[in-house]
Design a protein around this motif. Structure first.
Motif, PDB file in Angstrom:
ATOM      1  N   SER A   5       0.861  -1.181   0.000  1.00  0.00           N
ATOM      2  CA  SER A   5       0.000   0.000   0.000  1.00  0.00           C
ATOM      3  C   SER A   5       0.901   1.237   0.000  1.00  0.00           C
ATOM      4  O   SER A   5       2.033   1.206   0.483  1.00  0.00           O
ATOM      5  CB  SER A   5      -0.921  -0.013   1.211  1.00  0.00           C
ATOM      6  N   PHE A   6       0.384   2.309  -0.532  1.00  0.00           N
ATOM      7  CA  PHE A   6       1.192   3.507  -0.694  1.00  0.00           C
ATOM      8  C   PHE A   6       1.404   4.185   0.665  1.00  0.00           C
ATOM      9  O   PHE A   6       0.506   4.197   1.502  1.00  0.00           O
ATOM     10  CB  PHE A   6       0.497   4.445  -1.685  1.00  0.00           C
ATOM     11  N   ILE A  61      11.243  -1.376   6.659  1.00  0.00           N
ATOM     12  CA  ILE A  61      10.234  -0.877   5.704  1.00  0.00           C
ATOM     13  C   ILE A  61      10.789  -0.922   4.276  1.00  0.00           C
ATOM     14  O   ILE A  61      10.154  -1.429   3.357  1.00  0.00           O
ATOM     15  CB  ILE A  61       9.820   0.573   6.075  1.00  0.00           C
ATOM     16  N   PHE A  62      12.006  -0.418   4.107  1.00  0.00           N
ATOM     17  CA  PHE A  62      12.572  -0.360   2.748  1.00  0.00           C
ATOM     18  C   PHE A  62      12.918  -1.756   2.234  1.00  0.00           C
ATOM     19  O   PHE A  62      12.792  -2.032   1.042  1.00  0.00           O
ATOM     20  CB  PHE A  62      13.796   0.568   2.709  1.00  0.00           C
ATOM     21  N   ASP A  63      13.359  -2.615   3.122  1.00  0.00           N
ATOM     22  CA  ASP A  63      13.674  -3.979   2.680  1.00  0.00           C
ATOM     23  C   ASP A  63      12.393  -4.713   2.254  1.00  0.00           C
ATOM     24  O   ASP A  63      12.387  -5.430   1.254  1.00  0.00           O
ATOM     25  CB  ASP A  63      14.404  -4.755   3.786  1.00  0.00           C
ATOM     26  N   GLU A  64      11.319  -4.497   2.996  1.00  0.00           N
ATOM     27  CA  GLU A  64      10.055  -5.137   2.600  1.00  0.00           C
ATOM     28  C   GLU A  64       9.544  -4.574   1.276  1.00  0.00           C
ATOM     29  O   GLU A  64       9.067  -5.297   0.420  1.00  0.00           O
ATOM     30  CB  GLU A  64       9.003  -4.946   3.697  1.00  0.00           C
ATOM     31  N   ARG A  65       9.702  -3.282   1.148  1.00  0.00           N
ATOM     32  CA  ARG A  65       9.213  -2.626  -0.072  1.00  0.00           C
ATOM     33  C   ARG A  65      10.001  -3.063  -1.314  1.00  0.00           C
ATOM     34  O   ARG A  65       9.523  -2.924  -2.435  1.00  0.00           O
ATOM     35  CB  ARG A  65       9.306  -1.113   0.098  1.00  0.00           C
ATOM     36  N   ARG A  78      10.675   3.781  -4.034  1.00  0.00           N
ATOM     37  CA  ARG A  78      10.776   2.856  -2.907  1.00  0.00           C
ATOM     38  C   ARG A  78      11.141   3.642  -1.644  1.00  0.00           C
ATOM     39  O   ARG A  78      10.703   3.333  -0.552  1.00  0.00           O
ATOM     40  CB  ARG A  78      11.866   1.817  -3.195  1.00  0.00           C
ATOM     41  N   PHE A  79      11.926   4.702  -1.843  1.00  0.00           N
ATOM     42  CA  PHE A  79      12.433   5.481  -0.700  1.00  0.00           C
ATOM     43  C   PHE A  79      11.628   6.773  -0.531  1.00  0.00           C
ATOM     44  O   PHE A  79      12.171   7.815  -0.148  1.00  0.00           O
ATOM     45  CB  PHE A  79      13.923   5.768  -0.915  1.00  0.00           C
TER      46      PHE A  79
END
Ligand code: PLP
Ligand code: ZN
Length: 482
Positions: A5-6, A61-65, A78-79
């Motif tokens: 989700s955004f 968060i970034f690794d999941e994204r 992504r960031f």
């Protein structure tokens, strides 16, 4: 993982002038400060609130994204929270930019550098240079402006050493509708590949006799006096998008940048600005614990930033534009970099944390740039001439004793090898005009060899022709029967 989700977070971004400190709202596209003419950086006044999330949580968060299937978050966005958290999901453009591979150098190349070396192949972006990172951000912002203001026509313009125009024309043609692209190029100073790109995207291509700095002045005149959207790196939105390079480097090394040295070629100085800004943000949020060292690299033929930092005492430093001479690192052949005030701003912050070792600039000979590229590519890489410049910069930094054996180097190959392949040919064919100051080593040349005279094809049956050609190949290669 399912479609991500955004993000909910929205920043409070402003243009901050590095000259007079003026602060302007982002509902308009500004390039330079209307008060003093200096450049802006975009700053998020809500940034402090991001600290409520720990560095560890951000990393998660970034690794999941990283595994998202949502197009809006697959690329540089992504960031999102770190650089442009004002652009709405519907306005984001994704053309496949970002997530370029970091490729460890082959053993043969590591032997030459004496330290662990890797190329980040930013030529594997859609228009084959890092410029796509900035354009993805700038065009997403422009897309939002068009939607909100219901504009029926937007003329985007840029001056370019080749890659900015290729990227701008690509993103403009994807967006289409009211958005039209005009690019200004120095006549004869971009490669045929770089000229073909905006032509193929359907942009209006205007050539100006002179060098990049001449084109830039014309574009600035247009931006000051007419209704156009300027896409040069004075446009602070591009800098934001280019920060993604730093975020990706950090993520690739599992957010541990101790003993890492990042080499970046400097032209207009937008890229190195963005990379320093990106690392500083992550450091500030505790996402990384150590800043990597930054090495800017310039050719001796276009080295105003090197000259500035070559003066040891900051109080004695004085910025002077230089007249450029021909360079194979043509995309960085700029004598008066528009982002210089930004470099100064971020370099000071960088040095305050990492000391003088944190940010350094080296300059290199043209001969070493081209031979750096040729060597890397003969050992399995796809470096452009600016990637060769970074390679030469690493060797130079090693020679000067600036890098210890236990450190590791990440070299920015800012474009794809093929964009600058004409310089390889010039080296192999010994065709460099004198001003380049490059003397090819003929033992390094490589040429195609003709196997058989074309007449033989007309005078033979297809089967005979195959046999005759194969026999010649056997002889040429000295093959043995199995
Ligand atoms: C634009 C460009 C550079 C120079 O980057 P700046 O941001 O202008 O310093 C270097 N290499 C390539 C391939 C480029 O396109
Ligand atoms: Zn100002």
């Amino acid at each position: 993982m399912a479609t991500e989700s955004f993000p909910n977070y929205r920043g409070d971004l402003h243009y901050n002038c590095l000259g007079c400190g003026a602060k302007l709202a982002i509902d308009e596209l500004y390039y330079t400060c209307p008060e003093c003419g200096s450049v802006f950086i975009l700053q998020d006044d809500n940034f402090e609130s991001l600290k409520k999330t720990s560095g560890e949580e951000w990393r998660k968060i970034f690794d999941e994204r990283a595994s998202t299937k949502n197009d809006k978050l697959r690329g540089i966005f992504r960031f999102y929270e770190l650089f442009a958290p004002v652009i709405e999901e519907e306005d984001i453009l994704y053309l496949g930019e970002g997530n370029t591979p970091i490729v460890s150098s082959s053993p043969a190349l590591n032997e030459v550098t004496g330290v662990k070396t890797a190329f980040k192949n930013d030529g594997q972006n859609p228009s084959a240079s890092f410029k796509d990172r900035g354009m993805a951000c700038a065009f997403s912002y422009l897309n939002a402006l068009v939607r909100k203001n219901k504009w029926d026509q937007v003329l985007t313009v840029c001056a370019s050493t080749g890659d900015t125009s290729a990227a701008a024309a690509l993103y403009a043609s994807y967006l289409g509708g009211p958005v039209k692209s005009v690019v200004l190029l120095p006549q004869g100073k971009v490669t045929p590949q770089q000229l073909a790109q905006p032509l193929g995207s359907g942009a209006t291509v205007l050539e100006i006799p002179g060098v990049f700095d001449d084109c830039m002045k014309v574009v600035e005149h247009l931006a000051d006096n007419y209704r156009v959207a300027l896409l040069n790196s004075k446009n602070a939105w591009r800098i934001l998008g280019q920060e993604s390079y730093a975020f990706e480097v950090a993520q690739w090394y599992d957010w541990d940048l101790k003993d890492k040295c990042v080499f970046v070629p400097i032209g207009n100085a937008g890229n190195i600005t963005a990379i320093m800004a990106g690392f500083l943000k992550m450091y500030d949020l505790g996402i990384i614990e150590t800043l990597p060292r930054i090495f800017g690299v310039q050719s001796e033929h276009a080295d105003p930033v090197y000259r500035y930092y070559a003066v040891d005492d900051p109080k004695e430093r004085n910025f002077e534009p230089v007249a450029v001479r021909p360079s194979v690192a043509q995309a960085a052949m700029i004598g008066n970099p528009v982002s210089f005030p930004r470099v100064k701003y971020f370099a000071e912050r960088y040095e305050a944390i990492s000391g003088k070792q944190g940010f350094q600039v080296v300059h290199v000979r043209e001969q070493d740039i081209i031979e750096g590229m040729l060597l890397a590519n003969s050992k399995g890489h796809i470096a452009c001439t600016q990637g060769g410049e970074c390679f030469a910069g690493l060797l130079q930094a090693r020679k000067l004793g600036l890098i210890a054996d236990h450190e590791a180097a990440i070299l920015d190959s800012t474009a794809h090898q093929l964009k600058f392949i004409g310089f390889q040919n010039m080296y192999y064919e010994n065709e460099f005009p004198e001003e380049y100051e490059i003397t090819p080593d003929s033992s390094r040349g490589n040429k195609p060899e003709l196997v058989i005279e074309p007449e033989v094809k007309t005078s033979s049956t297809p089967a005979e022709y195959t046999t005759k050609a194969a026999e010649k190949v056997v002889k040429m290669l000295g093959l043995e029967k199995k």
